[in-house]
Design a protein around this motif. Structure first.
Motif, short mmCIF file in Angstrom:
data_model
loop_
_atom_site.label_atom_id
_atom_site.label_comp_id
_atom_site.label_asym_id
_atom_site.label_seq_id
_atom_site.Cartn_x
_atom_site.Cartn_y
_atom_site.Cartn_z
N TRP A 57 -8.65 -6.53 4.35
CA TRP A 57 -7.23 -6.87 4.33
C TRP A 57 -6.81 -7.64 5.58
N LEU A 60 -7.18 1.54 6.24
CA LEU A 60 -6.91 0.25 5.62
C LEU A 60 -8.21 -0.55 5.52
N THR A 98 0.91 4.17 -2.68
CA THR A 98 0.75 5.57 -2.27
C THR A 98 1.84 6.44 -2.85
N PHE A 107 -6.78 -0.17 -2.59
CA PHE A 107 -5.68 0.14 -1.67
C PHE A 107 -6.11 1.03 -0.50
N LEU A 148 -0.19 -6.93 -5.41
CA LEU A 148 -1.02 -7.03 -4.21
C LEU A 148 -1.87 -8.30 -4.24
N ARG A 201 0.84 -1.20 0.00
CA ARG A 201 0.00 0.00 0.00
C ARG A 201 0.87 1.25 0.00
N GLU A 202 1.94 1.23 0.77
CA GLU A 202 2.86 2.37 0.78
C GLU A 202 3.49 2.56 -0.60
N TYR A 224 -8.28 3.90 -0.64
CA TYR A 224 -8.52 5.30 -0.94
C TYR A 224 -9.84 5.43 -1.70
#
Length: 803
Positions: free
Chosen positions: A118, A114, A17, A61, A146, A13-14, A63
């Protein structure tokens, strides 16, 4: 394992981002180009695809606000384009507002959380996962990683790819138990659907495909289902639902081979029966060999196992009898015997035996041989289908049907006095859930037989998808068309499909489109008649819908006096298949024009507008350069692919153009001689013999090869082969049909085949009627066949068959 999972996903996820500023820049840059430099449909489409990718990946993810903004932009563009509407005035302002909202959302991440899915409480490997391989195809590499990471933690073996062509290459080497594929790619909005057919051909329909998309419209889901997708999931991806869908799809697709065991020794057959049952196969034992044909007709096996020495009839005789039955002409036959005679092995293999095994044999080895025999036979059937006109059921192969339809649409000198009839079984998604992969296969087999039994004289039927058929019908009269539709509906009512011994309570709907009202491309015509089917399927009382109004035609919008519109040109590739070696390394290069509705128009429809010789040569230059670029862009085709290219007489007459060919090849990364084959019409060569000899020498000096096309059997053409020694020779299109209807004897080919062999060339047969005609050509030494299959642009043409 669970405590590590969130950390792994958080790291991905980072990574996602960190890409958001770049994604925002891409949207802003593309919008600036559209606004201030060049407004184009291609640019708007690219903006739509950017929004499409973001609408699925952002929400996945964590968002959702970004995902909502991207989805609003995508849906607005999609609606305007589907309706053929422009973006002027207030619509342009609305588009700018949606773009600004998306850019702001990408830069202002907010306090997103999050996704709860997940956390994946209780995630553990399943029995299905421990031995299953999943391929993931998505142009968003971070999202693909992912999904792969999540499924790997559940025990699956995963590989990810950014394009369908990359996945196709890998499938040639590695079997997959499931393919998860995005619906849309930058090359085309529904490329995932186009890729399904390519994958199904490569795998024989044995690998289930699950499509995923941020699109929620029913049309996309129905297209996926009819193309052969086994399942459909939406973005943003709910991982707990993803795991359920993956396991469910793989479990339902597990093949169960039906094996007929013929041996008079009951102890041996009992042991074999148990071994096959334990491997998940369905065996049927025949201890009375004289009953084999009757049992085979009832059981319809995938493979037959024969002993050699049996009372009343031996295995060799029984195999010959099986081969004489058209139903079993391609049936894989495996001999399992204690006889080790070398002469016997040679004799039985002359019958096309798949394997010759000696007793005793380890069960694992036997299972492997049976699966391999079945796989190879499916591959052979697909190769034959690609190059023949009709299937075993007497229905047209789909490639031939589309080719014939295109010829009808392209012939502007002839009135289109034909119609399309599109017939399908409704509620496919419900049937898929009820009966699974294997059950749907049995239903489809019945469906094909119903269509074959009910086709009328003059109709040309083909199967376009599971439980969906289409016909060209020789009438445009409304009364006649509706009457024929009612006959078809009545036939299915009187003889309904059956599942698990019960009549199927499924309905049939029909859409009809007179070709005089159809647009000029196959894809557009098929889409139009499918819309009529959808209207009939959704109508509460009427199961038949007939197109009443003119469909918006495609348009060729370029001015022949202006520059060639290369942005609207694309290439397609027609394979020339080596039936014996499975190879498809030779490709006929075809050019297509993409109109404003994204319909692909064949060359015959627009080259006629190029009345100026310079324009025709300009088109030839573009085709050559683009074809070479396609060949060298991939490592597989760069090493072994060969392209066959048509050139206009205007280009062939120019010596400078021949130098241009040499320069293009010299500056390319293509290595080796005769990787580019220039096709010369035999009639043109006959009329310009001296100059043709010069052209052939110049082409060979440029490291090209030569293919004589439309070669008849007359003596002058045979002498032409001896003098020019072409690398390839395409028979005239009518030769296979003359062989099929017995107006031409196969012996008439002998002078040409002899001349070809002496010249060191290879013969290519086209327009083959059926497998019997193919067999007669095969016996004359012909190994290369060109059928009616044309690979769509956007999917890499370098396709190898597995196994």
């Amino acid at each position: 394992m669970n405590d590590k999972l969130p950390a792994e996903l958080l790291a991905l996820r980072e990574k996602f981002t960190a890409t958001l500023p770049e994604r925002s820049r891409q949207v802003n840059e593309l919008w600036s180009i559209l606004r201030h430099q060049a407004w184009s449909d291609a640019g708007v489409h690219a903006l739509q695809m950017l929004a499409h990718r973001l609408s699925g990946s952002c929400a996945t993810f964590g968002y959702p606000k970004m995902g909502d903004a991207a989805r609003a932009l995508e849906q607005f563009i999609q609606h305007r384009r589907e309706q053929g509407l422009d973006f002027g005035g207030i619509e342009r302002e609305r588009l700018q507002a949606l773009v600004s909202q998306l850019i702001a959302a990408l830069l202002q991440r907010g306090d997103e959380k999050l996704p709860e899915a997940w956390q994946a409480a209780g995630l553990k490997a399943t029995p299905t996962a421990e031995s299953a391989t999943v391929f993931i195809v998505d142009d968003d590499q971070v999202l693909a990683n992912l999904l792969a990471t999540y499924l790997q933690r559940a025990g699956y073996q995963c590989e990810s790819f950014t394009t369908p062509s990359d996945c196709l290459h890998r499938l040639a080497e590695q079997r997959a138990d499931l393919i998860i594929m995005d619906l849309g790619f930058p090359e085309a909005p529904l490329l995932g659907i186009d890729a399904i057919q390519s994958i199904r051909e490569l795998t024989g329909g044995q690998t289930p495909i699950m499509l995923m998309s941020a699109r929620t419209d029913l049309a996309a889901r129905l297209q996926a289902l009819r193309a052969g997708a086994a399942n459909f999931i939406h973005k943003p991806v709910d991982f707990s639902e993803l795991l359920k869908a993956v396991q469910h799809t793989i479990d339902r697709a597990m093949p169960s081979l039906k094996v007929l065991i013929v041996d008079d020794d009951e102890m041996i057959t009992s042991a074999l029966e148990k071994s096959l049952q334990q491997a998940g196969m369905q065996p049927l034992v025949v201890n009375q060999p004289m009953n084999t044909l009757q049992k085979a007709a009832q059981f319809k096996p995938d493979v037959i196992m024969l002993d050699m020495h049996m009372p009343k009839v031996n295995g060799f005789e029984l195999a010959a009898l099986i081969r004489q039955d058209p139903t079993f002409s391609l049936m894989p036959i495996v001999f399992l015997t204690s006889d080790t005679s070398a002469d016997l092995k040679r004799s039985v293999r002359a019958l096309g035996i798949s394997a010759y095994l000696t007793k005793p044999i380890e069960p694992e080895k036997l299972i492997e041989v049976l699966q391999h025999a079945h796989h190879n036979t499916r591959q052979l059937k697909r190769r034959i289908e690609r190059v023949t006109k009709t299937e075993k059921s007497s229905l047209l192969t789909r490639s031939y049907f589309f080719d014939a339809l295109q010829r009808q649409l392209a012939d502007e000198q002839r009135e289109r006095r034909m119609s399309l009839i599109y017939l399908g079984v409704d509620n496919l998604d419900k049937l898929q859930q009820l009966y699974g992969h294997a059950g749907m296969a049995r239903l489809h087999e019945q469906f094909v037989q119903r269509i074959a039994d009910n086709q009328a004289s003059g109709e040309q039927w083909t199967i376009v998808a599971d439980l969906v058929a289409c016909a060209m019908f020789n009438s445009i009269e409304e009364k006649t068309l509706l009457s024929r539709a009612e006959q078809l509906l009545s036939a299915f009512q009187q003889h309904p499909l059956r599942a698990d011994g019960q009549e199927l309570s499924a309905t049939i709907s029909i859409g009809i489109l007179p070709l005089e009202q159809a647009p000029g491309s196959v894809n557009a015509a098929m889409a139009a008649v499918e819309r009529q089917y959808e209207l009939a399927r959704q109508h509460p009382t009427n199961s038949v819908m007939l197109q009443q109004q003119q469909v918006a035609p495609e348009g060729i919008v370029f001015d022949p006096q202006q520059d060639l519109p290369v942005d609207r040109l694309s290439l397609a590739f027609q394979p020339i298949v080596d039936i014996e070696t499975h190879a498809a390394n030779h490709f006929d290069v075809l050019v297509r024009y993409r109109d404003q509705h994204d319909n692909l128009i064949p060359a015959g429809r627009f080259i006629r507008l190029l009345t100026d010789a310079d324009k025709r040569m300009e088109l030839d230059r573009w085709v050559l350069q683009s074809a070479i670029k396609s060949l060298e862009s991939d490592s597989l085709t760069r090493e072994s692919g060969t392209l066959f290219v048509h050139l206009s007489e205007d280009s062939l007459k120019q010596k400078l153009f021949l130098s241009f060919i040499a320069n293009v090849l010299r500056s390319s990364r293509i290595r080796g001689d005769k990787r580019l084959i220039i096709m010369l019409d035999a009639q043109w060569v006959s009329l310009h013999q001296e100059y043709a000899a010069f052209v052939v020498k110049a082409l060979r000096d440029a490291r090209c090869g030569v293919c004589l096309i439309k070669l008849a059997l007359e003596s002058p053409f045979t002498q032409m082969v001896s003098s020019l020694k072409p690398e390839f020779i395409k028979l005239a299109n009518d030769i296979p049909s003359q062989l099929a209807d017995k107006t031409l004897s196969a012996s008439a080919l002998e002078p040409l085949t002899q001349a070809c062999n002496e010249a060191g060339g290879q013969l290519i047969a086209t327009h083959v009627e059926d497998s019997a005609t193919l067999a007669s050509l095969w016996q004359k030494g012909i190994r290369l066949f060109q059928g009616y299959f044309i690979q769509a642009p956007g999917i890499d043409f370098s396709r190898k068959e597995a196994g």
